[in-house]
Design a protein around this motif. Structure first.
Motif, short mmCIF file in Angstrom:
data_model
loop_
_atom_site.label_atom_id
_atom_site.label_comp_id
_atom_site.label_asym_id
_atom_site.label_seq_id
_atom_site.Cartn_x
_atom_site.Cartn_y
_atom_site.Cartn_z
N LEU A 173 3.25 0.93 -6.61
CA LEU A 173 2.32 0.13 -5.81
C LEU A 173 2.72 -1.34 -5.85
O LEU A 173 2.84 -1.99 -4.80
N VAL A 174 2.93 -1.87 -7.05
CA VAL A 174 3.28 -3.29 -7.18
C VAL A 174 4.64 -3.57 -6.55
O VAL A 174 4.85 -4.63 -5.95
N ASP A 175 5.56 -2.62 -6.66
CA ASP A 175 6.88 -2.79 -6.03
C ASP A 175 6.79 -2.83 -4.51
O ASP A 175 7.70 -3.33 -3.84
N SER A 176 5.69 -2.29 -3.96
CA SER A 176 5.52 -2.28 -2.50
C SER A 176 5.06 -3.62 -1.95
O SER A 176 5.04 -3.84 -0.74
N ILE A 177 4.69 -4.53 -2.83
CA ILE A 177 4.16 -5.84 -2.42
C ILE A 177 5.23 -6.66 -1.70
O ILE A 177 6.37 -6.76 -2.17
N SER A 178 4.84 -7.23 -0.56
CA SER A 178 5.74 -8.13 0.16
C SER A 178 4.92 -9.06 1.04
O SER A 178 3.72 -8.87 1.22
N VAL B 258 -2.93 -3.09 -2.63
CA VAL B 258 -2.96 -4.25 -3.51
C VAL B 258 -2.75 -5.51 -2.67
O VAL B 258 -1.98 -5.51 -1.70
N ILE B 259 -3.48 -6.56 -3.02
CA ILE B 259 -3.29 -7.89 -2.46
C ILE B 259 -3.15 -8.83 -3.65
O ILE B 259 -4.00 -8.81 -4.55
N SER B 260 -2.12 -9.64 -3.69
CA SER B 260 -1.94 -10.55 -4.82
C SER B 260 -1.58 -11.94 -4.35
O SER B 260 -1.10 -12.13 -3.22
N GLY C 239 0.83 -1.20 0.00
CA GLY C 239 0.00 0.00 0.00
C GLY C 239 0.86 1.25 0.00
O GLY C 239 1.91 1.29 0.65
N ILE C 240 0.44 2.27 -0.76
CA ILE C 240 1.20 3.51 -0.86
C ILE C 240 0.26 4.71 -0.91
O ILE C 240 -0.96 4.54 -1.02
N ASN C 241 0.82 5.90 -0.85
CA ASN C 241 0.06 7.13 -1.08
C ASN C 241 0.27 7.57 -2.52
O ASN C 241 1.40 7.68 -2.99
N ASP D 151 5.13 -9.12 4.08
CA ASP D 151 4.87 -8.37 5.31
C ASP D 151 4.04 -7.12 5.04
O ASP D 151 4.02 -6.19 5.85
N GLY D 152 3.33 -7.10 3.90
CA GLY D 152 2.65 -5.88 3.47
C GLY D 152 1.20 -5.74 3.88
O GLY D 152 0.54 -4.78 3.47
N SER D 153 0.67 -6.66 4.69
CA SER D 153 -0.74 -6.59 5.05
C SER D 153 -1.10 -5.29 5.75
O SER D 153 -2.12 -4.67 5.45
N SER D 154 -0.26 -4.85 6.69
CA SER D 154 -0.56 -3.62 7.43
C SER D 154 -0.55 -2.40 6.52
O SER D 154 -1.32 -1.45 6.73
N LEU D 155 0.31 -2.41 5.49
CA LEU D 155 0.34 -1.29 4.54
C LEU D 155 -0.97 -1.24 3.75
O LEU D 155 -1.54 -0.16 3.54
N ALA D 156 -1.43 -2.39 3.31
CA ALA D 156 -2.70 -2.46 2.59
C ALA D 156 -3.85 -2.06 3.50
O ALA D 156 -4.78 -1.34 3.09
N CYS D 157 -3.81 -2.51 4.75
CA CYS D 157 -4.86 -2.19 5.71
C CYS D 157 -4.95 -0.69 5.93
O CYS D 157 -6.04 -0.11 5.96
#
Length: 410
Positions: free
Chosen positions: A138-143, A40-42, A24-26, A145-151
């Motif tokens: 946005l896609v580069d932010s995927i990891s 994003v969730i993938s 997740g990003i701004n 450990d990224g659930s909290s960012l998406a939340c």
């Protein structure tokens, strides 16, 4: 969080299930805001997927697009923005489709395997430019450990993240169910949250996945109310990667019930947190109805009490105005005998019976005030008229609720 036997609370939210990543990003959806607003969730593989939506006749464009994409029961990724609901816009469907296409191209998947969601102000045009200009980031932010960012990115007036995962054993395999959710205002029991995304690595066919989602929503999200307003964008989605390695669930057997119970553990806690985080709320209200003549009556009574603005205001003031509870029970749908009703108010400070056989009983107002001054209040209603029960969740009604909604567009 409420814990359940055989279901261990674990970290990583929607990324706890095998195969899933998030980010997740701004991107500046809402000018001037610095909070994350695009998520994003993938998944590494195509998933069995299902969703349920708002019952409002006005539906956001993302719902129309997601419904079409999920006709085959397959999805692989989610893109969702906050700050703008993309609802009642002449080009809304076009924008939602473009969001799917941009994200799918960057992920290297089929655009029809995308779920899309939006939340925020209704009736304002949503530009595709912030998404288009930042989709690679946005896609580069995927990891993993990224659930909290998406939340964080799906939050609007929420004051806290709603994120949870459980681990359990099914068919001898270690399995996971995780979720993120947003919702603080416009929350009413018609698919009662604005956005929720659930992931699991359990292998289950599409028909039973949808059935499990609907069955669990009926006793969790559909038993939550903050303000009686049903949003235009309510969407609850689930994706199942099947990577846990269990034998596929194809019947309503023991494994299906294990899955259902895990889904309840996640969705009940997320629904509860939605009520706790109601706009301006200072207290979580839980209404437990027991010994009702039917489940329908139990649900009707629980929701009637939770929805009472007069009672919500009394709970804010820690006022044991139990007559407002009886009044709300009295206009609930269904046939029952009000003369059998008993009401007990409780919190971590104790319990006080305020009504028995449909009439008031003597109690200490000072003791009741102390009990109702806590931040979690339980209203226990025993109908003494059957064997069915239900639980609903809500919050108090405060000055801050009016302030937030008076200034929502500013």
């Amino acid at each position: 969080m409420v814990e359940f036997d055989n279901y261990k609370l674990v970290d990583k939210g929607v990324c706890a299930a095998k195969g899933f990543k998030a980010g997740g990003i701004n991107v500046g959806i809402k000018p001037g805001s610095k909070k994350r607003d695009l998520a994003v969730i993938s998944c590494d593989t195509k998933c069995t997927a299902a969703a349920i939506y708002t019952q409002n006749k006005v539906k956001g464009a993302p719902i129309i697009v997601t419904k079409e994409h999920l006709k085959n029961g397959i999805a692989q990724a989610v893109i969702v923005n906050s700050g703008n609901a993309n609802t009642c816009n002449s080009n809304g469907i076009e924008i939602a489709e473009q969001m799917c296409e941009l994200c799918a191209n960057e992920l290297g998947i089929d655009k029809n395997d995308m779920i899309v969601g939006s939340t925020g102000v209704i009736g304002q045009k949503l530009s595709i430019d912030p998404v288009k200009n930042n989709i690679k980031t946005l896609v580069d932010s995927i990891s993993e450990d990224g659930s909290s960012l998406a939340c964080e990115a799906i939050m609007t007036t929420d004051t806290r993240k709603k994120e949870l995962a459980v681990e359990f054993t099914l068919d001898g395999k270690t399995c996971h169910i995780g979720g993120i959710s947003k919702g603080s205002g416009m929350i009413n029991p018609n698919m009662a949250t604005m956005l929720a995304f659930i992931t699991t690595d359990v292998k289950i066919n599409a028909e039973l996945l949808h059935k499990a989602l609907k069955r669990t929503a009926d006793i969790t999200y559909n038993m939550v109310s903050v303000d009686g307003d049903t949003s235009t964008n309510d969407t609850l989605c689930i994706m199942a990667s099947g990577l846990a390695g269990n034998k596929e669930i194809t019947a309503e057997d023991k494994d299906y019930e294990v899955f259902i119970n895990g889904l309840y553990a996640v969705m009940m806690n997320l629904a509860r947190e939605t009520a706790r985080d109601g706009e301006g709320a200072t207290k979580l209200m839980e209404c437990v109805v027991d010994h009702a003549p039917t489940e329908a009556v139990a649900k009707s009574v629980a929701l009637s009490v939770i929805n009472s603005s007069l009672l919500k205001a009394a709970i804010f003031a820690a006022d044991a105005n139990w007559g407002r509870i009886l009044c709300a029970i009295g206009y609930a749908e269904g046939d029952f005998d009000i003369s059998k009703v008993e009401v007990v108010l409780s919190s971590s400070k104790g319990s006080v019976k305020v009504c028995e056989n449909g009439a008031g009983v003597d109690f200490s107002e000072d003791e009741a005030f102390k009990i109702l001054s806590e931040d979690e209040i339980v209203i226990r209603i025993d109908m003494h008229d059957g064997a069915d029960k239900s639980v609903a969740w809500g919050c108090d009604l405060t000055y801050e609720y009016v302030k937030i909604n008076a200034e929502y567009r500013s």
